[in-house]
Design an enzyme around this catalytic site. Structure first.
Site: not given
Ligand code: ARG
Length: 467
Positions: A160, A287, A293, A300
């Site tokens: 979970h 970024s 970043k 992804e």
């Protein structure tokens, strides 16, 4: 609008050629040209068979084969000129062959494009499945490299997405090695399903001419493990069956789901909130605005791209479900989704193979996350069970300990002995040993468990298998 018909192959009964728009709309050579090596292989076998049964003579056979060899080289070298007005890969090659070898006019004897395309695709699937099995093995090797770095790095395992029980990074990553192994098995099954020769089914009802189907099957290596050639048993089924396309797409989509879950884990693990791993600079991006970043784009993109695969599986199922027997032109569109699935799975394997070995566990962050003694609450239950307490009662006792720990704001192992013995007199001073993670894992040595011996034996097994 209609151009003069260039369709020498089927143009006999037409007085007008197809409209330019129809030609553009119906051509498939822009994508099925990648079947050329398989189409040529099939034609070579066909020529040999025709000579074998006496439909053509040996000189004609040799001239056809020489012509096919030349065309094959031209295609491989990028020197072949493909013509959309010739519709598909089959007619492009046949036309080019006939232009240079007069005997090629006999090559299509007792053969239709329907059994040609069915044969080409079965050859394609055998090749694609073999390539994917090899590529997935590469991804497994990369997983193994990563897993080794985490043999003694413990993290919380999650259910979970809540911390559950301690495991090593190795055990977690080896789970993916198992998943990919099932993918290899699935592609091996696809290959076996593809391994049956439809050639000789004709357009739908075979041929009246003397052909030898077993000969071509053997020639094309459609041979079973018993060494016997394998041929399809119903000509109508053979030219319209697309089951193996669906099986292939299914195998691709399950593989895609595995890749996506791995990606999600690595995206989470590399976030500041988890911080279990550093991703390699070479597969991350920055970024344009936020200088700090470092984004897990490769994972992804994998997670995003594999979304297509389930769609491809659905597309193929839907493509065939309403078709009457036998061949319908709809089936021409069975190829782009298959090629897309294959290309995507291969790319995913290559990205994983190169990226995964660059991932570094961050032991400090892992130790911090796994140091929560609540992760070993279940082990305290087991401790009580070993002392003879019934599991349900032990579960209840530990629940009370957890409540006391929360209420008194005291870590579980720091609870005073007298207080915990009030809850259960079966708890002795040695109960704190439950909170030693290495000890907890060492007690998990049945097959499949995360104990160090088990993990080592899985490493041995996989290094051997993947060598
Ligand atoms: N390009 C066609 C396809 O991929 C080949 C088979 C054509 N057969 C036919 N009867 N028109 O489906």
């Amino acid at each position: 609008m209609a151009s003069k018909n260039k369709q020498a192959t089927w143009g006999g009964r037409f007085s007008d050629g197809p409209a330019a728009l129809m030609q553009k709309f119906s051509e498939s050579v822009s994508f099925d040209r990648r079947l050329a090596p398989f189409d040529i292989q099939g034609s070579r076998a066909q020529a040999k068979m025709l000579a074998h049964t006496g439909i053509i003579n040996d000189e004609e056979r040799d001239a056809i084969i020489t012509g096919l060899d030349e065309i094959e080289q031209e295609i491989a070298g990028g020197n072949f000129s493909w013509d959309e007005s010739l519709e598909d890969v089959h007619m492009n090659i046949e036309q080019a062959l006939t232009d240079r070898v007069p005997a090629a006019a006999k090559l299509h004897t007792a053969r239709s494009r329907n059994d040609q395309v069915a044969t080409d695709m079965r050859l394609f699937f055998k090749d694609a499945a073999a390539q994917l099995q090899e590529a997935i093995r590469g991804a497994q090797r990369a997983l193994l490299t990563l897993a080794r770095k985490g043999e003694t790095v413990y993290i919380p395992g999650y259910t979970h997405l809540q911390r559950a029980q301690p495991v090593s990074i190795a055990h977690h990553i080896l789970a993916y090695v198992e998943m990919l192994d099932r993918d290899v098995t699935r592609f091996a099954a696809v290959s076996d399903e593809a391994n049956i020769c439809p050639l000789g089914s004709g357009a739908i009802a075979g041929t009246t001419l003397p052909i030898d189907r077993l000969f071509t099957a053997r020639e094309l290596s459609f041979v079973g493990s018993d060494g016997e050639p394998r041929v399809t048993s119903n000509s109508m089924d053979a030219v319209s069956d697309r089951d193996v396309f669906i099986s292939f797409a299914h195998a691709c989509s399950v593989f895609g789901a595995h890749v996506s879950r791995l990606s999600e884990d690595m995206i989470l693990w590399s976030s500041a909130e988890f911080g279990f791993v550093h991703l390699p600079d070479t597969f991350t991006t920055g970024s344009s605005l936020m200088p700090q970043k470092k984004n897990p784009d490769a994972f992804e993109l994998l997670r995003g791209k594999v979304a297509q695969l389930g769609g491809i599986y659905q597309t193929l199922l839907t493509l065939v479900k309403g078709l009457p027997l036998t061949y319908n032109r709809d089936l021409q569109d069975d190829k782009p989704p298959v090629f897309a699935a294959f290309d995507l799975c291969m790319t995913a394997c290559h990205v994983l193979q190169e990226m995964l070995p660059g991932i570094e566990p961050v032991p400090g962050k892992c130790t911090e996350a796994v140091s929560d003694p609540l992760l070993l609450a279940t082990d305290v239950v087991d401790y009580l069970v070993r002392k003879g307490v019934a599991f349900r009662e032990a579960h209840h006792v530990v629940g009370a300990l957890v409540a006391l720990s929360e209420k008194s704001n005291t870590a579980l192992p720091e609870l005073p002995l007298d207080k915990i013995q009030n809850i259960s007199h079966q708890l002795g001073a040695d109960w704190v040993e439950c909170f030693d993670i290495a000890g907890a894992l060492a007690r998990r040595e049945e097959p499949g468990m995360p104990g160090p011996e088990q993990t080592r034996s899985r490493f041995d097994y996989w290094s051997h298998r993947l060598a």
